[in-house]
Design an enzyme around this catalytic site. Structure first.
Site, mmCIF file in Angstrom:
data_model
loop_
_atom_site.group_PDB
_atom_site.id
_atom_site.type_symbol
_atom_site.label_atom_id
_atom_site.label_comp_id
_atom_site.label_asym_id
_atom_site.label_seq_id
_atom_site.Cartn_x
_atom_site.Cartn_y
_atom_site.Cartn_z
ATOM 1 N N TYR A 178 0.833 -1.197 0.000
ATOM 2 C CA TYR A 178 0.000 0.000 0.000
ATOM 3 C C TYR A 178 0.869 1.249 0.000
ATOM 4 O O TYR A 178 2.030 1.230 0.415
ATOM 5 C CB TYR A 178 -0.963 0.020 1.191
ATOM 6 C CG TYR A 178 -0.331 0.344 2.530
ATOM 7 C CD1 TYR A 178 -0.205 1.672 2.970
ATOM 8 C CD2 TYR A 178 0.134 -0.661 3.368
ATOM 9 C CE1 TYR A 178 0.367 1.968 4.204
ATOM 10 C CE2 TYR A 178 0.699 -0.381 4.603
ATOM 11 C CZ TYR A 178 0.825 0.944 5.013
ATOM 12 O OH TYR A 178 1.393 1.247 6.220
ATOM 13 N N CYS A 179 0.282 2.352 -0.479
ATOM 14 C CA CYS A 179 0.924 3.670 -0.451
ATOM 15 C C CYS A 179 -0.189 4.711 -0.402
ATOM 16 O O CYS A 179 -1.351 4.376 -0.145
ATOM 17 C CB CYS A 179 1.852 3.867 -1.654
ATOM 18 S SG CYS A 179 1.032 3.736 -3.257
ATOM 19 N N THR A 180 0.127 5.966 -0.647
ATOM 20 C CA THR A 180 -0.870 7.035 -0.490
ATOM 21 C C THR A 180 -2.031 6.904 -1.463
ATOM 22 O O THR A 180 -3.198 6.891 -1.067
ATOM 23 C CB THR A 180 -0.214 8.411 -0.651
ATOM 24 O OG1 THR A 180 0.875 8.514 0.261
ATOM 25 C CG2 THR A 180 -1.216 9.528 -0.379
ATOM 26 N N GLY A 182 -1.670 4.772 -4.548
ATOM 27 C CA GLY A 182 -1.541 3.573 -5.363
ATOM 28 C C GLY A 182 -0.391 3.571 -6.338
ATOM 29 O O GLY A 182 0.037 2.513 -6.811
ATOM 30 N N ILE A 207 -4.213 4.557 0.444
ATOM 31 C CA ILE A 207 -4.763 4.926 1.747
ATOM 32 C C ILE A 207 -5.953 5.866 1.600
ATOM 33 O O ILE A 207 -6.945 5.769 2.332
ATOM 34 C CB ILE A 207 -3.676 5.595 2.605
ATOM 35 C CG1 ILE A 207 -2.504 4.655 2.823
ATOM 36 C CG2 ILE A 207 -4.235 6.057 3.942
ATOM 37 C CD1 ILE A 207 -1.239 5.364 3.298
#
Length: 327
Positions: A178-180, A182, A207
């Site tokens: 996961y990241c901010t 995608g 997220i």
């Protein structure tokens, strides 16, 4: 009712004459009265733009009308004021700096981790055969991260490939990246697959989308964003604060950029230390002749600068003086 919208998006799709596209796209954004930051590369787009709802709707409609970008998933935030001061649209070699520029090696349009929608991610993340992997930089996961997530000690996403060996012990697990928003997961998950990981997934929309569609459950702290808000809330189910003040160690989720432009370190800093340090992260930075005036926000318009040894050496000296700063 909020007066403005902020759009976060990305798209991996080849753009011919991308440098000219960036120049034309900048003028288009300005014609709509938008502010923001867009990166254009041969491989696609990565942007955050802000403006009135009408301007943002016009922008989304125009972008979706282009067949190359028709599948873009815009994340929309309602905000009280524009999230940027100016409009920038620049051509770069990658839309997120990873060092993985050769499409023959890593191509998110060809192979990447399986998408998990937010509620699918929520259902899977606590299973025993799953590892949740944060692929963001230190300053991002220090202020907020998923409960029990594996984090990496990296200052920039381009360091991610160097950390693959540290993840080898998880090869028999399902890896949920996961990241901010995608975008980093597209390349991170593709690289993991190339390195022999079998079950690799990515949180679709990152997220931000998880907060909107799954309530942000078990995301601890706040989410770092790349605009003048610096951080945003995503968890409305079981929110908590996990970060501490860089200077005094008290619990705080307030994030600033150091007032010394040669440092510009992203740090969490309580309001009391912000006033005491005048927005600087250290005594060394407080004494810097180019220190910027502190207005209480800790946000400054970014002035592009080449990487220099002064910044690198300054950081080493600060850590040497207080080795707990990055613990």
């Amino acid at each position: 009712m909020k007066t403005y919208h902020t759009l976060l998006y990305y798209c991996y799709s080849h753009i011919d004459q991308a440098e000219q596209f960036a120049a034309d796209h900048l003028q288009f954004c300005k014609s709509l009265g938008l502010v923001g930051r867009i990166i254009v590369a041969d491989e696609g787009l990565n942007g955050t733009v802000s403006g009135t709802p009408a301007a943002c709707n016009a922008y989304m409609n125009a972008v979706h009308a282009d067949p190359r970008f028709e599948k873009i998933d815009f994340k929309i935030d309602e905000v009280d004021e524009p999230s940027f001061l100016k409009m920038h649209c620049r051509y770069k070699s990658e839309i997120v700096h990873s060092g993985l520029r050769d499409p023959k090696i890593i191509d998110p349009t060809r192979e990447t981790g399986k998408y998990l929608e937010p509620r699918e991610f929520l259902e899977m993340k606590d299973r025993e055969d799953v590892v949740v992997l944060d692929v963001r930089s230190n300053y991002e996961h220090h202020v907020g991260r998923f409960k029990n997530a594996v984090t990496l000690d990296i200052e920039n996403f381009r360091e991610f490939p160097e950390k693959i060996n540290e993840l080898a012990k998880y090869k028999d697990k399902k890896i949920l990246t996961y990241c901010t928003g995608g975008i980093k997961c597209e390349k991170a998950s593709a690289l993991l697959l190339q390195e022999g990981f079998q079950d690799v997934y990515q949180l679709h929309g990152g997220i931000i989308k998880y907060g909107k569609e799954a309530g942000g459950k078990d995301f601890e702290g706040k989410c770092y964003v790349f605009d003048n808000r610096l951080t945003v809330d995503v968890n409305n189910i079981n929110p908590t604060t996990v970060s501490i003040c860089y200077n005094c160690g008290t619990t705080t989720s307030r994030m600033v950029n150091c007032a010394n432009p040669e440092c510009n370190e992203h740090v969490t800093q309580c309001e009391a230390c912000g006033e005491k340090m005048q927005g600087c992260c250290s005594d060394l930075c407080m004494s810097h002749p180019r220190k910027r005036p502190y207005d209480g926000t800790g946000y400054y318009v970014k002035i592009p600068q080449p990487v220099n040894f002064e910044k690198i050496n300054l950081r080493k000296r600060k850590i040497s003086a207080n080795p707990t700063l990055h613990s």
